[in-house]
Design an enzyme around this catalytic site. Sequence first.
Site, PDB file in Angstrom:
ATOM      1  N   CYS A 256      37.248   2.686   5.435  1.00 23.08           N
ATOM      2  CA  CYS A 256      36.612   3.045   4.248  1.00 23.08           C
ATOM      3  C   CYS A 256      36.110   1.683   3.694  1.00 23.08           C
ATOM      4  CB  CYS A 256      37.355   3.992   3.169  1.00 23.08           C
ATOM      5  SG  CYS A 256      36.375   4.560   1.772  1.00 23.08           S
ATOM      6  N   HIS A 354      38.454   8.852   5.969  1.00 17.32           N
ATOM      7  CA  HIS A 354      39.840   8.615   5.819  1.00 17.32           C
ATOM      8  C   HIS A 354      40.654   9.663   6.892  1.00 17.32           C
ATOM      9  CE1 HIS A 354      40.068   6.338   2.094  1.00 17.32           C
ATOM     10  NE2 HIS A 354      38.761   7.247   1.740  1.00 17.32           N
ATOM     11  N   GLU A 356      43.792   9.236   7.620  1.00 20.36           N
ATOM     12  CA  GLU A 356      44.917   9.540   7.200  1.00 20.36           C
ATOM     13  C   GLU A 356      45.028  10.908   6.090  1.00 20.36           C
ATOM     14  OE1 GLU A 356      43.401   7.381   3.576  1.00 20.36           O
ATOM     15  OE2 GLU A 356      43.068   7.331   5.996  1.00 20.36           O
TER      16      GLU A 356
END
Length: 397
Positions: A256, A354, A356
């Site tokens: 990001c 993202h 994650e």
Amino acid sequence: MVKRRPAILVLEDGRTFPGEAYGSVGETFGEAVFTTGMTGYQETLTDPSYHRQVVVQTAPHIGNTGVNGEDDESGRIWVAGYVVRDPARIGSNWRATGSLEDRLATEGVVGISGVDTRALTRHLRERGAMRVGISSVDNDPQSLLARVRQAPQMVGADLSAEVSTPQPYVVEALGEHRFTVAALDLGIKRNVPRRLATRGVTTHVLPASSSIEQMLATGADAIFLSPGPGDPATADAPVELAREALRREVPLFGICFGSQILGRALGFGTYKLGYGHRGINQPVLDRVTGKVEVTSHNHGFAVQVPGAGVGAVVPDQVIDTDFGGVRVSHVCLNDNVVEGLRAVDLPAFTVQYHPEAAAGPHDADYLFDRFAELIEGRALDRRPSEGRTHSKGRSNA
């Protein structure tokens, strides 16, 4: 039913939405953005990348599962304000330890409920993200509008130091330790070192002001550039750190904001998107594998590569930079925004979204495997071995 205090929301172009106070009573200002996620409001609220932003939830029902002590992505709520249509009167979930509204009030987050969030979202899509104010103490739209227009804009905002950890800390590997990563905290989410830990990676999280020497002094095998808020054009120190890591051929992975930092380090520009990508349902093409992933996003800026205008199809070709060739590895299928970069001659890659995924789908979780493989391949390249030629700049990304 408890009668709520009246509140108003005023955009910088004068558009006004009435509603009721939700969370803390008061006044707040920031950049109005919308997120399309139907779940994960606690992770959204505690994501440092939302610092100085007023978040509009497009999902109509918010707060249904309350809040708990496990799903925070940082140590506090970071949003500047919160806009919902229909807040739950009662949060119901076996993990809940309290209500969302009480949490907002406790942390002083000014919100507004009862807003026509569909109309507000359509307005932001057509006019773009803009400054906004919410007030439950001043119901005069013109009075609030004057203060909205005095609030700082997101373009030119240098915010990473405001959300970064003040002191280094370590997240240990789970099971057998394989590698050590130094993460530059520009607004890191807790799930990043957790995902690395499951790969046997010990992560040293360092403040945004850290130098390359401080990062490598941890014994790092690689460097991670974290997500974060603000305008990447202001982040000159992290960009120089990334350039020095590239010169030293240290493996790099950026997510990001970190992707924008590494993009700038490679010589590319950045620009502000009209209304950004925020939500957990964004389609991205991985040009390495040919697969389309459903991904979690939270970014209002993007990398600009040569040969591709804003919204134009990004060419799938090697781009020459000061650090060798670079390819655009990922693109958003909604608007052709650059969503990832891969260095051809050095061990470095990025994604704009993202992996994650907190909250969000897990389609892109493999990127942490790709990072571990990149580190492992680099370690093999540097290991002395009779009869084997050193492969300079090898990249498994």
